[in-house]
Design an enzyme around this catalytic site. Structure first.
Site, mmCIF file in Angstrom:
data_model
loop_
_atom_site.group_PDB
_atom_site.id
_atom_site.type_symbol
_atom_site.label_atom_id
_atom_site.label_comp_id
_atom_site.label_asym_id
_atom_site.label_seq_id
_atom_site.Cartn_x
_atom_site.Cartn_y
_atom_site.Cartn_z
ATOM 1 N N THR A 46 36.987 -5.522 -33.494
ATOM 2 C CA THR A 46 36.508 -5.137 -32.163
ATOM 3 C C THR A 46 37.653 -4.570 -31.335
ATOM 4 O O THR A 46 37.528 -3.525 -30.692
ATOM 5 C CB THR A 46 35.913 -6.372 -31.448
ATOM 6 N N GLY A 119 31.604 -10.576 -46.364
ATOM 7 C CA GLY A 119 32.065 -11.826 -46.967
ATOM 8 C C GLY A 119 31.233 -12.999 -46.501
ATOM 9 O O GLY A 119 30.822 -13.052 -45.344
ATOM 10 N N GLY A 199 32.748 -9.425 -15.090
ATOM 11 C CA GLY A 199 33.889 -10.074 -15.749
ATOM 12 C C GLY A 199 34.919 -9.019 -16.123
ATOM 13 O O GLY A 199 34.959 -7.921 -15.544
ATOM 14 N N GLY A 286 29.271 -10.829 -21.419
ATOM 15 C CA GLY A 286 29.965 -11.735 -22.317
ATOM 16 C C GLY A 286 29.711 -11.382 -23.777
ATOM 17 O O GLY A 286 28.971 -10.451 -24.088
ATOM 18 N N HIS A 464 66.728 -3.716 -9.524
ATOM 19 C CA HIS A 464 66.231 -3.006 -8.342
ATOM 20 C C HIS A 464 66.392 -1.508 -8.522
ATOM 21 O O HIS A 464 67.438 -1.078 -9.006
ATOM 22 C CB HIS A 464 67.019 -3.461 -7.099
HETATM 23 P P1 NAD Z 1 32.894 -12.458 -19.164
HETATM 24 O O1 NAD Z 1 32.313 -13.755 -19.545
HETATM 25 O O2 NAD Z 1 34.322 -12.358 -18.808
HETATM 26 O O3 NAD Z 1 32.078 -11.847 -17.929
HETATM 27 C C1 NAD Z 1 30.684 -11.709 -17.961
HETATM 28 C C2 NAD Z 1 30.192 -11.722 -16.541
HETATM 29 O O4 NAD Z 1 28.812 -11.430 -16.556
HETATM 30 C C3 NAD Z 1 30.363 -13.070 -15.869
HETATM 31 O O5 NAD Z 1 30.990 -12.885 -14.624
HETATM 32 C C4 NAD Z 1 28.930 -13.569 -15.734
HETATM 33 O O6 NAD Z 1 28.744 -14.357 -14.580
HETATM 34 C C5 NAD Z 1 28.151 -12.277 -15.636
HETATM 35 N N1 NAD Z 1 26.759 -12.370 -16.047
HETATM 36 C C6 NAD Z 1 26.259 -13.012 -17.134
HETATM 37 N N2 NAD Z 1 24.922 -12.841 -17.200
HETATM 38 C C7 NAD Z 1 24.572 -12.068 -16.129
HETATM 39 C C8 NAD Z 1 23.356 -11.539 -15.651
HETATM 40 N N3 NAD Z 1 22.211 -11.751 -16.299
HETATM 41 N N4 NAD Z 1 23.388 -10.804 -14.532
HETATM 42 C C9 NAD Z 1 24.535 -10.566 -13.868
HETATM 43 N N5 NAD Z 1 25.716 -11.043 -14.271
HETATM 44 C C10 NAD Z 1 25.740 -11.776 -15.402
HETATM 45 O O7 NAD Z 1 32.523 -11.467 -20.365
HETATM 46 P P2 NAD Z 1 32.891 -9.947 -20.604
HETATM 47 O O8 NAD Z 1 33.487 -9.322 -19.405
HETATM 48 O O9 NAD Z 1 31.668 -9.349 -21.209
HETATM 49 O O10 NAD Z 1 33.999 -10.061 -21.714
HETATM 50 C C11 NAD Z 1 33.726 -10.745 -22.943
HETATM 51 C C12 NAD Z 1 34.956 -11.478 -23.406
HETATM 52 O O11 NAD Z 1 35.967 -10.565 -23.758
HETATM 53 C C13 NAD Z 1 35.516 -12.375 -22.323
HETATM 54 O O12 NAD Z 1 35.975 -13.570 -22.881
HETATM 55 C C14 NAD Z 1 36.653 -11.579 -21.783
HETATM 56 O O13 NAD Z 1 37.666 -12.366 -21.209
HETATM 57 C C15 NAD Z 1 37.129 -10.831 -23.006
HETATM 58 N N6 NAD Z 1 37.741 -9.576 -22.591
HETATM 59 C C16 NAD Z 1 38.949 -9.618 -22.019
HETATM 60 C C17 NAD Z 1 39.529 -8.465 -21.581
HETATM 61 C C18 NAD Z 1 40.862 -8.516 -20.949
HETATM 62 O O14 NAD Z 1 41.413 -9.603 -20.850
HETATM 63 N N7 NAD Z 1 41.409 -7.381 -20.530
HETATM 64 C C19 NAD Z 1 38.863 -7.246 -21.666
HETATM 65 C C20 NAD Z 1 37.624 -7.256 -22.236
HETATM 66 C C21 NAD Z 1 37.070 -8.431 -22.688
#
Ligand code: NAD
Length: 485
Positions: A46, A119, A199, A286, A464
């Site tokens: 991914t 696998g 998120g 998520g 700096h």
């Molecule tokens: P996340 O869990 O970080 O955020 C998902 C967001 O969607 C949450 O704020 C949640 O409250 C909201 N949500 C869920 N269902 C909803 C709904 N029905 N309506 C409205 N809002 C809703 O997940 P993500 O942003 O999809 O990322 C997935 C994973 O990948 C996470 O663990 C994230 O930390 C990781 N990721 C990290 C990075 C980074 O660190 N730069 C970048 C991409 C992904």
């Protein structure tokens, strides 16, 4: 294709060639193990194909667009920028292809055998590799392509990753409704988009699309975007989004959507009778672990009620000889956490002392504009954990290098244990929003995880003019004395 090739034996077989899997493979091979990786798609997972790398590449295109738009401020006449989306996608693909070819060579140099296929666990110490399609010739990878094959190994690492979650009523068709899997392939940018979920993924996409001229609306169920972040950091991003015309609705439920008959757009219903008319919906709610069809339960590997593989602090599953790492286990879903877990599993496999990972100190980097980076406690979580704390916030507005860049939004916040005289003791957490903070987190990460104190860090010299001076100044002010701020 029902042929079953003779069993091949390896010291370690890794199921999944993403960051968790290839880290286990590369580290294991460098530690002298004979390693095989089973990968059904392409090595890199991914992160390389539909995650970190393409997302940051597109965000960089957005950054170049922003910079060119402001060129006149610097006395450079560049004219109005215009976007060639197919060139943007082509560059993104070039970066991915180069990195994949580098990774494939590295696996080859370490004599890791890559089996192309799906696998699954097939009893103690056995992994079945099934090839779903005609084997393809692929000269860029060190790939072996039999029909069906059984591999035997002393140790197996499950690193099958995760897939985007979806929500009811929003069928992903790759055009009107997309997840992160499809967004990187869309053949044209929409004029408007609703991003469901604020998120990390939602904010990165909202930022990128908004900067490239798409009218973006973020719909987040919780009271704040970037819920795990310090509240001042999350507010900084939200304020910047507002200034750039990205609408954010928090605390709203999304009820459904009604596509136009020609599917050229859709009306998304949310909150109390509200709606937004958009050309595309991006679902970013998520990711869920990909633990189905791996033969895990039959092999004695327990899966919890949320679908994650149950592991102990050394990534051992409930089946002897089977470890699990990366997004299939319930730890931060980050490539760098997966790297750490892959290496930890290998140390344990080799019977070496393997220190469990301190997930609390995980470095987090979100590449929206402005960027977000943090490690350790927020002020709130430190207080909840029973610490008496003292905090300091310094803003990039006062930083010379940030002024030179013309990127003065954002702040650095340091949370430290309060000493009897009111000054800061041990540094508990550092939270940043602003220009290039993802590259500035390094010293803050070390300070938190090395349990450094305010006076130790304040005694060190910061170069700096740099933006990283702001971290030094923020820590310095917790000694009770300060320079600029
Ligand atoms: P996340 O869990 O970080 O955020 C998902 C967001 O969607 C949450 O704020 C949640 O409250 C909201 N949500 C869920 N269902 C909803 C709904 N029905 N309506 C409205 N809002 C809703 O997940 P993500 O942003 O999809 O990322 C997935 C994973 O990948 C996470 O663990 C994230 O930390 C990781 N990721 C990290 C990075 C980074 O660190 N730069 C970048 C991409 C992904």
């Amino acid at each position: 294709m029902t042929d079953t090739a003779l069993t091949q034996t390896h010291d370690l077989v890794v199921v999944g060639g993403g960051p968790g899997g290839y880290a286990a493979a590369l580290y294991g091979a460098s530690a002298g193990l004979d390693v095989a990786v089973v990968e059904k798609h392409k090595v890199g997972g991914t992160c390389l194909h539909v995650g970190c790398i393409p997302a940051k590449e597109l965000l960089e295109a957005a950054s170049v667009y922003r910079t060119v738009s402001r060129a006149a401020e610097f006395g450079v006449a560049a004219g109005e920028p215009s976007l060639d989306w197919s060139a943007v996608l082509a560059r993104k693909q070039q970066v991915i292809d180069k990195m994949m070819s580098g990774l494939s060579s590295l696996l080859g140099q370490r004599k890791v055998t890559v089996y192309a296929g799906v696998g699954s666990l097939a009893g103690a110490g056995a992994v079945l590799v099934s090839v779903e399609q005609e084997p393809r010739q692929d000269s860029t990878q060190n790939v072996t392509q039999p029909a069906t094959q059984t591999l035997s190994a002393d140790a197996i690492v499950v690193a099958a990753g995760s897939v985007p979650r979806t929500i009811g009523g929003f069928d992903v068709d790759g055009e009107l409704v997309v997840t992160s899997d499809e967004l990187f392939q869309i053949n044209r940018l929409p004029q408007s988009a609703a991003v469901i979920g604020g998120g990390a993924i939602g904010c990165e996409f909202a930022s990128m699309l908004g900067d490239l001229g798409v009218k973006v609306t973020v719909l987040e169920a919780l009271p704040s975007i970037l819920a795990g972040c310090d509240s001042e950091v999350a507010s900084t991003v939200r304020r910047s989004f507002r200034k750039r015309g990205i609408n954010v609705h928090t605390d709203v439920a999304v009820h459904g959507h009604e596509p136009r008959p020609d599917r050229s757009g859709t009306v998304v219903r949310f909150g109390e009778g509200k709606h937004v008319d958009v050309e595309m919906v991006v679902v970013a709610v998520g990711r869920r672990p990909r633990t189905e069809a791996l033969g895990l339960e039959d092999a004695g590997v327990e899966i919890d009620e949320r679908g994650f593989v149950t592991v102990d602090e050394r990534c051992r599953t409930t089946a002897p000889g089977v470890w699990a790492v990366g997004d299939v286990v319930n730890s931060p879903q980050l490539a760098h956490t997966a790297f750490a877990e892959g290496m930890l599993a290998v140390r344990d496999i080799k019977g070496e002392p393997a220190e469990p990972i301190d997930y609390h100190g995980t470095p987090w980097c979100i590449y929206s504009h402005p960027e977000v980076a943090f490690a350790g406690h927020t002020e709130q979580s430190a207080v909840e954990a029973g610490f008496e704390v003292v905090t300091s916030v310094h803003r990039f507005m006062a930083n010379g290098r940030a002024q030179i860049l013309g990127e003065t939004e954002g702040l650095v916040k340091v949370i430290a244990e309060k000493q009897p005289d009111g000054t800061g003791g041990r540094i508990l957490g550092v939270h940043m929003a602003g220009p290039w903070v993802t590259e500035q987190l390094g010293q803050a990460y070390l300070a938190v995880n090395w349990e450094a104190t305010v006076s130790e860090v304040a005694g060190l010299i910061q170069p700096h003019p740099t933006m990283s001076e702001l971290f030094g100044e923020t820590v310095l002010s917790l000694t009770g004395r300060s320079l600029h701020g």
